[in-house]
Design an enzyme around this catalytic site. Structure first.
Site, PDB file in Angstrom:
ATOM      1  N   GLU A 511       0.852  -1.197   0.000  1.00 35.31           N
ATOM      2  CA  GLU A 511       0.000   0.000   0.000  1.00 35.31           C
ATOM      3  C   GLU A 511       0.884   1.242   0.000  1.00 35.31           C
ATOM      4  OE1 GLU A 511      -3.413   0.932  -0.165  1.00 35.31           O
ATOM      5  OE2 GLU A 511      -2.301   2.827  -0.232  1.00 35.31           O
ATOM      6  N   ASN A 519      -9.818   4.044  -1.096  1.00 33.39           N
ATOM      7  CA  ASN A 519     -11.032   4.828  -1.239  1.00 33.39           C
ATOM      8  C   ASN A 519     -12.223   4.073  -0.666  1.00 33.39           C
ATOM      9  OD1 ASN A 519     -11.466   7.437  -2.315  1.00 33.39           O
ATOM     10  ND2 ASN A 519     -13.010   6.469  -3.604  1.00 33.39           N
ATOM     11  N   GLY A 526     -23.579   1.140   0.784  1.00 31.41           N
ATOM     12  CA  GLY A 526     -23.711  -0.294   1.064  1.00 31.41           C
ATOM     13  C   GLY A 526     -23.273  -1.145  -0.109  1.00 31.41           C
ATOM     14  N   VAL A 633       4.180   0.221  -5.406  1.00 35.42           N
ATOM     15  CA  VAL A 633       4.668  -0.597  -6.508  1.00 35.42           C
ATOM     16  C   VAL A 633       4.913   0.360  -7.669  1.00 35.42           C
ATOM     17  CG1 VAL A 633       4.098  -2.410  -8.140  1.00 35.42           C
ATOM     18  CG2 VAL A 633       3.410  -2.636  -5.759  1.00 35.42           C
ATOM     19  N   HIS A 719     -20.546  12.442  -8.715  1.00 37.20           N
ATOM     20  CA  HIS A 719     -21.563  12.140  -7.700  1.00 37.20           C
ATOM     21  C   HIS A 719     -22.331  13.428  -7.447  1.00 37.20           C
ATOM     22  CE1 HIS A 719     -23.538  11.030  -4.013  1.00 37.20           C
ATOM     23  NE2 HIS A 719     -23.139   9.770  -4.176  1.00 37.20           N
ATOM     24  N   SER A 731     -24.009  10.845   1.485  1.00 35.42           N
ATOM     25  CA  SER A 731     -24.416   9.521   0.999  1.00 35.42           C
ATOM     26  C   SER A 731     -25.778   9.515   0.328  1.00 35.42           C
ATOM     27  CB  SER A 731     -24.447   8.549   2.177  1.00 35.42           C
ATOM     28  OG  SER A 731     -25.056   7.356   1.778  1.00 35.42           O
ATOM     29  N   GLU A 732     -25.855   8.640  -0.663  1.00 35.91           N
ATOM     30  CA  GLU A 732     -27.117   8.427  -1.350  1.00 35.91           C
ATOM     31  C   GLU A 732     -28.162   7.841  -0.396  1.00 35.91           C
ATOM     32  OE1 GLU A 732     -26.054   7.099  -5.112  1.00 35.91           O
ATOM     33  OE2 GLU A 732     -28.022   6.306  -5.607  1.00 35.91           O
ATOM     34  N   ARG A 735     -30.921  10.294   0.514  1.00 35.02           N
ATOM     35  CA  ARG A 735     -32.058  10.351  -0.421  1.00 35.02           C
ATOM     36  C   ARG A 735     -32.829   9.030  -0.379  1.00 35.02           C
ATOM     37  NH1 ARG A 735     -29.224  11.196  -5.589  1.00 35.02           N
ATOM     38  NH2 ARG A 735     -27.348  10.988  -4.333  1.00 35.02           N
ATOM     39  N   ARG A 756     -26.940   8.600 -10.931  1.00 30.69           N
ATOM     40  CA  ARG A 756     -26.067   9.691 -10.504  1.00 30.69           C
ATOM     41  C   ARG A 756     -25.769  10.682 -11.629  1.00 30.69           C
ATOM     42  NH1 ARG A 756     -21.928   6.208  -6.731  1.00 30.69           N
ATOM     43  NH2 ARG A 756     -23.408   6.040  -5.015  1.00 30.69           N
ATOM     44  N   HIS A 859     -16.266  11.233  -8.859  1.00 33.73           N
ATOM     45  CA  HIS A 859     -16.497  10.218  -7.840  1.00 33.73           C
ATOM     46  C   HIS A 859     -15.969   8.838  -8.196  1.00 33.73           C
ATOM     47  CE1 HIS A 859     -18.297   8.384  -4.453  1.00 33.73           C
ATOM     48  NE2 HIS A 859     -19.173   7.677  -5.141  1.00 33.73           N
ATOM     49  N   HIS A 860     -16.166   8.440  -9.423  1.00 32.51           N
ATOM     50  CA  HIS A 860     -15.806   7.060  -9.750  1.00 32.51           C
ATOM     51  C   HIS A 860     -15.382   6.998 -11.205  1.00 32.51           C
ATOM     52  CE1 HIS A 860     -16.164   2.674  -8.884  1.00 32.51           C
ATOM     53  NE2 HIS A 860     -16.277   2.598 -10.201  1.00 32.51           N
ATOM     54  N   ARG A 899     -22.034   4.068 -12.906  1.00 29.50           N
ATOM     55  CA  ARG A 899     -22.091   3.056 -11.845  1.00 29.50           C
ATOM     56  C   ARG A 899     -23.246   3.359 -10.886  1.00 29.50           C
ATOM     57  NH1 ARG A 899     -20.704   2.817  -6.761  1.00 29.50           N
ATOM     58  NH2 ARG A 899     -19.513   4.761  -6.826  1.00 29.50           N
ATOM     59  N   GLY A 902     -23.811   1.528  -4.588  1.00 23.48           N
ATOM     60  CA  GLY A 902     -23.867   0.200  -3.965  1.00 23.48           C
ATOM     61  C   GLY A 902     -23.227  -0.875  -4.820  1.00 23.48           C
ATOM     62  N   VAL A 905     -18.950  -1.424  -4.016  1.00 22.93           N
ATOM     63  CA  VAL A 905     -18.557  -2.327  -2.928  1.00 22.93           C
ATOM     64  C   VAL A 905     -18.794  -3.775  -3.366  1.00 22.93           C
ATOM     65  CG1 VAL A 905     -19.022  -3.005  -0.546  1.00 22.93           C
ATOM     66  CG2 VAL A 905     -18.902  -0.598  -1.137  1.00 22.93           C
TER      67      VAL A 905
HETATM   68  P1  ADP Z   1     -10.895  -0.629  -4.667  1.00 22.72           P
HETATM   69  O1  ADP Z   1     -12.147   0.073  -4.287  1.00 22.72           O
HETATM   70  O2  ADP Z   1     -10.839  -1.035  -6.079  1.00 22.72           O
HETATM   71  O3  ADP Z   1     -10.488  -1.685  -3.707  1.00 22.72           O
HETATM   72  P2  ADP Z   1      -9.408   1.484  -3.356  1.00 22.72           P
HETATM   73  O4  ADP Z   1      -9.288   2.854  -3.869  1.00 22.72           O
HETATM   74  O5  ADP Z   1     -10.267   1.284  -2.172  1.00 22.72           O
HETATM   75  O6  ADP Z   1      -9.790   0.516  -4.553  1.00 22.72           O
HETATM   76  O7  ADP Z   1      -7.958   0.955  -2.948  1.00 22.72           O
HETATM   77  C1  ADP Z   1      -6.857   1.006  -3.805  1.00 22.72           C
HETATM   78  C2  ADP Z   1      -5.606   1.183  -2.962  1.00 22.72           C
HETATM   79  O8  ADP Z   1      -4.475   0.994  -3.790  1.00 22.72           O
HETATM   80  C3  ADP Z   1      -5.459   2.565  -2.368  1.00 22.72           C
HETATM   81  O9  ADP Z   1      -5.268   2.459  -0.988  1.00 22.72           O
HETATM   82  C4  ADP Z   1      -4.229   3.150  -3.049  1.00 22.72           C
HETATM   83  O10 ADP Z   1      -3.490   4.005  -2.207  1.00 22.72           O
HETATM   84  C5  ADP Z   1      -3.448   1.886  -3.379  1.00 22.72           C
HETATM   85  N1  ADP Z   1      -2.510   2.068  -4.486  1.00 22.72           N
HETATM   86  C6  ADP Z   1      -2.731   2.694  -5.661  1.00 22.72           C
HETATM   87  N2  ADP Z   1      -1.638   2.633  -6.441  1.00 22.72           N
HETATM   88  C7  ADP Z   1      -0.698   1.934  -5.748  1.00 22.72           C
HETATM   89  C8  ADP Z   1       0.655   1.532  -5.997  1.00 22.72           C
HETATM   90  N3  ADP Z   1       1.251   1.818  -7.137  1.00 22.72           N
HETATM   91  N4  ADP Z   1       1.321   0.856  -5.056  1.00 22.72           N
HETATM   92  C9  ADP Z   1       0.712   0.541  -3.889  1.00 22.72           C
HETATM   93  N5  ADP Z   1      -0.551   0.900  -3.585  1.00 22.72           N
HETATM   94  C10 ADP Z   1      -1.252   1.578  -4.498  1.00 22.72           C
END
Ligand code: ADP
Length: 927
Positions: A511, A519, A526, A633, A719, A731-732, A735, A756, A859-860, A899, A902, A905
């Site tokens: 991470e 996110n 939900g 990474v 959004h 949050s939706e 509504r 949306r 938003h997405h 999208r 809901g 997730v």
């Molecule tokens: P999803 O909803 O698809 O699970 P999220 O946004 O909740 O996606 O989580 C994606 C995570 O990946 C975030 O915490 C982000 O910081 C992490 N992330 C994005 N790019 C990299 C990277 N190159 N190396 C490590 N972590 C990463």
């Protein structure tokens, strides 16, 4: 020589039975019965290993009627075929020298229909229990009450046949017997209800038949006890004097003991909170000489010898012990030998401690588990000092590490520290020590400080791990070998990591941010799924086909049909998977674009994201899956067209190679990468985003570099309801809970429950390019998120719509007219102005009234890399790139052009699990 402790004195009960000492194992739910309530061999083992030095074991409650089980895995005494299994428990306990007592009960209205084949539970009156989602039970007829009493009698007879030394009548925990005595749940007008004497009839009748059976079939030393909950909070409800009244009556019929059902030995009244006197003290002061002769069992919080001794000092005759008996099967021996015990269970010890698997997963036990499995990182033992810096807070901590665990975390003394933080520190320290991990829930109200502290501990662990590697003659920067590397710690990454681990893979999660959760942690509403067991319980009729169609319609037919099929097909299993991992999404609501309640969320209706991440991280910790924070990474490595691992850069700018046969990219979307957003969608220049900083699309770029194809990159969702000063998403669910959108002119302008994209477009088309989300007290009450928004200062409120309008600088008459008109639509369930069809929940007419100013935000990102239905990444020619997997928002195609709330997730869990499964299989295949 030590004076003999009074807890080892024998006690002769009123019927002449002798308990060899004052210690009992408390009856505790183990959830370990077969589906039909039959005893399992694990359970026999569990009881055998806990009997011995302890005087008496009270076996967990046994339901007396097929409609009686109050929880899954409950054991039964509802028919003769249960006797032989129960006999094994009785004989296992007695063979070790303890007395065996069996608790008997009926759950009454506390029974969930799903536990009794979908039938309606029974109770004294047709009144649902005061908890969210409780089913309204059927009132027992007078004849059925009589039959119920005979069933208790039959159960006693079976307990005798099974060889138990006694029974405990479970008159507590708001189960059927208590329901009869309570003026709240019993509103009958026959001889079983009404006056206190009438309500007392049922418990008395159960005791009477118990005596009758014992006289007829057992020897005179057969023990009969009664457990009671001293008070109820409800109005009307059982008060302490009512309890004493009942106990006096029961005592007149004869009892061998009474058993207080309270969470802690010295608990005072929960009703009269001004009175600190422990209830046991009141009991002793107020009971008659007759009742006073009956021994009293106390329970709650006994871990060490001094706790048990204190219980006797305070007026109990016997002490029941719960959690400590689970954690220490030979608990009595240990405390007799003056061992000082802590309530921890080492994670590797389940089998050695004879704890059945279902009990291990039960929250009561789960909370005691301390992770010490040694598969994870190793540390150089020692004390590591780290700085903690968060806003005004600056301090140092000493983290003490053993070779495989954190043993202590201390603040370096500093007089300037405020008490506020000391409390946060202590709580967080305990959480981290119990989890043996820095990845624990932040302390509410002190999130930033918590995150800084967690990060400091995490850093100390990295430093110590590097030192260990060096000591072992290794190089901390040398390549490391894993089966599966997961990039990203959002919902998709964590679900994938857990699943891959459980399928035998050695997994690491990378991470780039300093905190876990991506996110996902911000997700509010939900998780959508159709044909789930939770929908079934609530009687919601839904179909996967409809879910498919509505998602496709919402996505403007642009969704990839194969992926969408996979999505709807696997959704109910994903809901079950979460529930099996203690992430229960049992409440259900609706979002824009859907016609049926299928958005699953936590029972307390709180935002799904934090709940989900917290639950997933617990699972990560339990498995000791490594999570490297502040490590990005930078490249996915390819050898001869096959993925071979990744190159990471950590917070010290050190680069390392992690080799793996499978790499799961779960890096989320690119909403927070303005350059990318504007590249694909120039019209969104200048829009705020609801996303966290890490949503930069780096996964897409890395995958593109190894040849991955992309799809729908221009489909970016805005959004409609974002608080603009903080970019906080409203949050939706608000509504969906019944709120409306109103323009500055005080008028509704569109169907709030539309998708949306459409709602956003209508807001942008208003002259002020923003709108007010307006709701009343009823909506607030049903949505925890609303209180969060109030606490954050987003919400304006006033007692009446007119006064609210003044605060919004709006024409009061216009707002009043809008609300009146909308309320008339609710009454007719038909929106004549904008055709809103869902969430016309109730009229907005209960003050106070609330409003939040909102406008759309990015938003997405629906677009992303291409995958097949196995989550394998595809190149531009639709060919699999071996070893590359992707799941979550990084993937394109599932949501098409828009999208549905809901569905994100659902997407991350469904495809995260699938990626974990397939990535692990590939890694294992090639060993
Ligand atoms: P999803 O909803 O698809 O699970 P999220 O946004 O909740 O996606 O989580 C994606 C995570 O990946 C975030 O915490 C982000 O910081 C992490 N992330 C994005 N790019 C990299 C990277 N190159 N190396 C490590 N972590 C990463």
């Amino acid at each position: 020589m030590n004076k003999r402790t009074p807890i080892l004195n024998p006690l002769t009960l009123p019927n002449g039975a002798v308990l060899k000492n004052r210690l009992l194992m408390a009856p505790m739910t183990t959830c370990t019965g077969f589906y039909d309530g039959t005893v399992t061999s694990e359970l026999v083992d569990y009881y055998r290993s806990r009997a011995g030095s302890i005087g008496t074991v009270i076996v967990e409650c046994c339901f007396i009627d097929p409609k009686g089980p109050a929880f899954p895995g409950a054991i039964a005494i509802d028919s003769d075929n249960k006797i032989s299994g129960l006999a094994k428990i009785a004989s296992a306990i007695k063979s070790q020298g303890s007395k065996a007592i069996l608790q008997i009960y009926h759950g009454g209205r506390m029974v969930e229909p799903e536990l009794i084949g979908g039938r309606t539970p029974v109770a004294p009156s047709a009144i649902a229990a005061p908890r969210a989602g409780a089913t309204t039970p059927q009132a027992l007829t007078a004849e059925e009450v009589d039959v119920m009493i005979t069933k208790f009698g039959d159960a006693v007879n079976r307990a005798i046949k099974a060889g138990f030394d006694g029974v405990e009548i479970h008159g507590a925990n708001t189960y059927l017997i208590q329901q009869f005595y309570s003026p709240n749940s019993n509103q009958r007008d026959d001889k079983w209800g009404g006056s206190r004497d009438n309500r007392a009839r049922f418990p008395l009748a159960v005791l009477e038949i118990t005596h009758k059976m014992a006289r007829r079939f057992a020897d005179p030393t057969f023990i009969i006890g009664y457990r009671f909950s001293p008070e109820e909070l409800e109005v009307p409800g059982i008060r302490f004097d009512d309890t004493l009244y009942l106990l006096e009556k029961l005592a007149e019929q004869g009892l061998d003991y009474v058993h207080f059902s309270v969470g802690s030995l010295l608990r005072p009244s929960i009703v009269d909170t001004q009175d600190p006197t422990p209830l046991i003290e009141k009991y002793r002061a107020q009971c008659s000489p007759l009742l006073g002769k009956i021994p009293v069992i106390g329970v709650g919080g006994v871990v060490n010898k001094q706790d048990a001794e204190l219980a006797l000092e305070k007026g109990y005759d016997l002490v029941a012990v719960g959690k400590a008996c689970i954690a220490y099967p030979n608990w009595a021996d240990r405390i007799i030998h003056n061992e000082q015990l802590e309530l921890y269970i080492d994670s590797t010890q389940r089998e050695a401690l004879h704890i059945p698997e279902p009990l291990w997963r039960f929250s009561l036990v789960d909370a005691m588990i301390r992770d010490v499995s040694t598969s994870g990182r190793k540390y150089k033992a020692g004390v590591y000092q780290e700085k903690v810096e968060a806003e005004a807070l600056k301090l140092k901590i000493n983290v003490t590490l053993d070779t495989d665990r954190i043993t202590d975390i201390q603040m370096v003394p500093d007089d300037t520290l405020d008490v506020d933080f000391t409390t946060t520190f202590t709580s967080l320290r305990n959480r981290m020590l119990v989890a043996n991990s820095p990845h624990v829930d932040a302390i509410t109200g002190a999130t930033t400080q918590s995150e800084a502290l967690k990060k400091a501990v995490s850093r100390a662990m990295s430093t110590s791990n590097k030192a260990w590697v060096i000591d072992e003659g290794g190089n901390p920067l040398a390549p490391q070998q894993f089966d599966v590397v997961v990039i990203g710690s959002g919902g998709a990454g964590l679900a994938a990591a857990i699943e891959a681990h459980d399928r035998g893979a050695h997994v690491v999660v990378i991470e780039k941010m300093p905190t876990i959760g991506g996110n996902t942690i911000k997700a509010s509403v939900g998780m959508n799924a159709a044909e789930t067991r939770f929908q079934q319980i609530k009687g919601i009729v839904d179909s996967k086909e409809l879910f498919y169609e509505e998602t496709l319609r919402g996505g403007k037919n642009k969704n990839n049909p194969e992926l969408l099929h996979q999505f709807v097909e696997r959704a109910p299993a994903a809901i079950d998977w979460l529930a099996n991992h203690d992430i229960v999404l049992e409440d259900i609501t609706i979002t824009g674009g859907m016609s049926i309640d299928r958005t699953h969320r936590p029972a307390d209706r709180s935002a799904v994201g934090g709940f989900l991440i917290s639950g997933l991280v617990k699972n990560i910790n339990q498995r000791d899956i490594e999570v490297l924070l502040e490590t990005a990474v930078e490249e996915i490595l390819l050898e001869n067209g096959v993925v071979s691992g990744v190159r990471v850069v950590d917070e010290y700018n050190d680069t390392r190679i992690l080799n793996a046969k499978s790499v799961i990219v779960a890096t989320g979307g690119f909403s927070a990468n303005r350059e990318m957003v504007v590249k694909y969608c120039p019209q969104l220049d200048g829009f705020v985003t609801t996303n966290h900083k890490g949503a930069t699309g780096s996964g897409i770029k890395m995958l593109e570099k190894i040849g991955a194809g992309t799809v729908d990159m221009g489909e970016i969702q805005i959004h409609p309801t974002v608080e603009q000063t903080t970019s906080y998403l409203i949050s939706e669910a608000i509504r969906g809970g019944g709120a409306i959108l109103v323009s500055q002119a005080g008028q509704r302008f569109y169907n709030e429950m539309e998708t949306r994209d459409k709602v956003s477009a209508e807001i942008i088309a208003l002259p002020e390019k923003s709108a007010w989300i307006v709701f009343d007290e009823q909506v607030r009450k049903n949505n925890k998120a609303a209180d969060e928004y109030i606490a954050k200062g987003f919400v304006l409120s006033a007692p009446t719509p007119g006064e609210l309008a003044v605060k919004l600088n709006m024409n009061p008459l216009a707002l009043e007219a809008t609300l009146n008109r909308y309320n008339s639509f609710v009454a007719q369930q038909e929106d004549a102005d904008f055709g809103r069809k869902t969430a016309l929940r109730h009229p907005l007419n209960q003050g106070p009234f609330f409003a939040i100013r909102i406008a759309p935000g990015v938003h997405h990102t629906m677009g992303g890399v291409t995958i097949n239905t196995d989550t394998a990444v595809l190149d531009e020619h639709q060919q699999v790139i071996p070893g590359a997997w992707a799941a979550g928002e990084v993937v394109g195609g599932i949501h098409g052009a828009n999208r549905i709330g809901g569905n994100a997730v659902a997407d991350i869990i469904i495809f995260g699990l699938l990626a974990g499964e397939n990535a692990a299989a590939r890694a294992k295949q090639h060993v």
